[in-house]
Design an enzyme around this catalytic site. Structure first.
Site, PDB file in Angstrom:
ATOM      1  N   HIS A   1      78.278   4.474  35.224  1.00  0.00           N
ATOM      2  CA  HIS A   1      76.834   4.521  34.970  1.00  0.00           C
ATOM      3  C   HIS A   1      76.461   3.334  34.075  1.00  0.00           C
ATOM      4  CE1 HIS A   1      72.926   5.866  33.528  1.00  0.00           C
ATOM      5  NE2 HIS A   1      72.891   6.651  34.586  1.00  0.00           N
TER       6      HIS A   1
ATOM      7  N   ASN B   1      71.897  14.032  36.572  1.00  0.00           N
ATOM      8  CA  ASN B   1      72.705  13.496  35.474  1.00  0.00           C
ATOM      9  C   ASN B   1      71.980  13.860  34.185  1.00  0.00           C
ATOM     10  OD1 ASN B   1      74.109  12.008  33.611  1.00  0.00           O
ATOM     11  ND2 ASN B   1      73.289  10.021  34.267  1.00  0.00           N
ATOM     12  N   TRP B   2      72.538  14.816  33.471  1.00  0.00           N
ATOM     13  CA  TRP B   2      71.834  15.339  32.286  1.00  0.00           C
ATOM     14  C   TRP B   2      71.985  14.457  31.058  1.00  0.00           C
ATOM     15  CZ3 TRP B   2      72.911  21.367  32.227  1.00  0.00           C
ATOM     16  CH2 TRP B   2      72.278  21.938  33.329  1.00  0.00           C
TER      17      TRP B   2
ATOM     18  N   GLY C   1      64.979   5.597  33.920  1.00  0.00           N
ATOM     19  CA  GLY C   1      64.240   6.145  32.782  1.00  0.00           C
ATOM     20  C   GLY C   1      62.971   5.390  32.436  1.00  0.00           C
TER      21      GLY C   1
ATOM     22  N   GLY D   1      68.080  11.384  36.628  1.00  0.00           N
ATOM     23  CA  GLY D   1      68.205  11.625  35.194  1.00  0.00           C
ATOM     24  C   GLY D   1      67.100  12.543  34.705  1.00  0.00           C
ATOM     25  N   GLY D   2      66.020  11.937  34.190  1.00  0.00           N
ATOM     26  CA  GLY D   2      64.923  12.680  33.555  1.00  0.00           C
ATOM     27  C   GLY D   2      64.428  13.881  34.345  1.00  0.00           C
TER      28      GLY D   2
ATOM     29  N   GLU E   1      71.836   2.138  41.375  1.00  0.00           N
ATOM     30  CA  GLU E   1      70.855   2.423  40.333  1.00  0.00           C
ATOM     31  C   GLU E   1      70.413   1.126  39.661  1.00  0.00           C
ATOM     32  OE1 GLU E   1      71.167   6.710  38.813  1.00  0.00           O
ATOM     33  OE2 GLU E   1      72.572   5.526  37.670  1.00  0.00           O
TER      34      GLU E   1
ATOM     35  N   GLU F   1      74.587   3.091  31.612  1.00  0.00           N
ATOM     36  CA  GLU F   1      74.590   3.371  30.168  1.00  0.00           C
ATOM     37  C   GLU F   1      76.010   3.274  29.610  1.00  0.00           C
ATOM     38  OE1 GLU F   1      72.421   7.062  30.307  1.00  0.00           O
ATOM     39  OE2 GLU F   1      70.641   5.953  30.932  1.00  0.00           O
TER      40      GLU F   1
ATOM     41  N   SER G   1      64.304   6.725  38.251  1.00  0.00           N
ATOM     42  CA  SER G   1      62.975   7.338  38.224  1.00  0.00           C
ATOM     43  C   SER G   1      62.625   8.105  39.502  1.00  0.00           C
ATOM     44  CB  SER G   1      61.913   6.280  37.898  1.00  0.00           C
ATOM     45  OG  SER G   1      62.161   5.709  36.628  1.00  0.00           O
TER      46      SER G   1
END
Ligand code: PEP
Length: 263
Positions: free
Chosen positions: A96, A9-10, A177, A238-239, A171, A98, A217
């Site tokens: 998500h 997931n960018w 993150g 993600g990261g 998640e 966010e 993470s």
């Protein structure tokens, strides 16, 4: 055996030219994938056509990070599923944390999006759920994720013909993150809670077939531990999906683990 997903997931990262160089590099690193692994990246809307161009004839698939539940009309800034489909996406992430926290998306919005995606037989919906640190500290994690699953799947018809087009990603928000990965046994336990809830809504057979991913993470140093559990069927990342070496390392380790368990 359930399909294993390694999905990046960018978020709000990478222009078209950055997408191009990242994917060319990734493509050169990812070879000979086990047929039971699906590797996905989710770039920004503006980079989807670039992903389509670079990833054609490759074993890496791509999807969108969000969609509208509307087909068309006066919805400024929204992107419809038909628009996404034409860019060649194979998956869409919905729910998500966010989107829920920053953009105030509700369980009802996520349910509407899932209904809209399900009208397109070829698309896979990746439905996210997960608790906040506060909910966890209050000991309410299980009830929280059960409620999110019940709301997301309200009135969604699933059967053996379309179960492989829906994936759940657990998640925990406090692990996203932050570098704080959820302990693999605990992530596996919550994923079992989700699977049991899914069995109650649908059937044990469908619950045994749906892939449920862990996100929070994930990196190349912890992917194997997570995948060795009974119920974690991959990762939403993600990261670590923004660094080719790291993302390719996660894919490689997952591939090798699968090869050793299916040998
Ligand atoms: C995510 O955004 O879905 C995620 C899991 O991020 P990270 O891997 O950076 O924790």
């Amino acid at each position: 055996m359930r399909k294993i997903y390694i999905a990046g997931n960018w978020k709000l990262n990478f222009t078209q030219s950055e997408t191009k160089s990242f994917l060319e590099d990734l493509k050169s690193k990812v070879k000979n994938l086990n047929s039971n692994i699906c590797v996905l990246v989710h770039p920004s809307f503006t980079s989807l056509s670039t992903a389509q161009e670079i990833l054609k004839n490759s074993n890496i698939h791509f999807g969108a990070q969000n969609c509208s539940c509307q087909d068309n009309g006066a919805f400024t800034g929204e992107v419809s599923i038909a628009m996404l489909k034409e860019t060649g996406v194979s998956s869409i992430i919905i729910g998500h944390s966010e989107r829920r926290e920053i953009f105030k998306e509700t369980d009802e919005n996520i349910n509407s999006k899932l209904k809209a995606i399900r009208k397109e037989a070829t698309l896979t919906a990746i439905v996210c759920c997960g608790e906040s640190e506060e909910t966890r500290e209050q000991g309410k994690t299980d009830g929280w994720v059960e409620k999110q699953i019940e709301a997301a799947f309200k009135d969604i018809q699933l059967d053996i013909s379309n179960i492989y087009k829906v994936v759940i990603a657990y998640e925990p928000i406090w692990a996203i993150g932050t570098g704080k990965t959820c302990d693999s046994n605990e992530a596996n336990r919550v994923i079992k809670v989700i699977r049991n809830k899914f069995a109650k809504i649908y059937s044990q057979d469908l619950a045994d077939k749906i892939s449920i991913l862990y996100g929070g993470s994930v990196k190349s140093s912890n992917i194997e531990e997570l995948l060795k559990t009974s119920d974690i069927d991959g990762a939403l990342i993600g990261g670590a999906s923004l660094k080719t070496e790291e993302f390719a390392g996660i894919i490689d380790k997952s591939n090798n683990l699968l090869a050793s368990t299916t040998a």
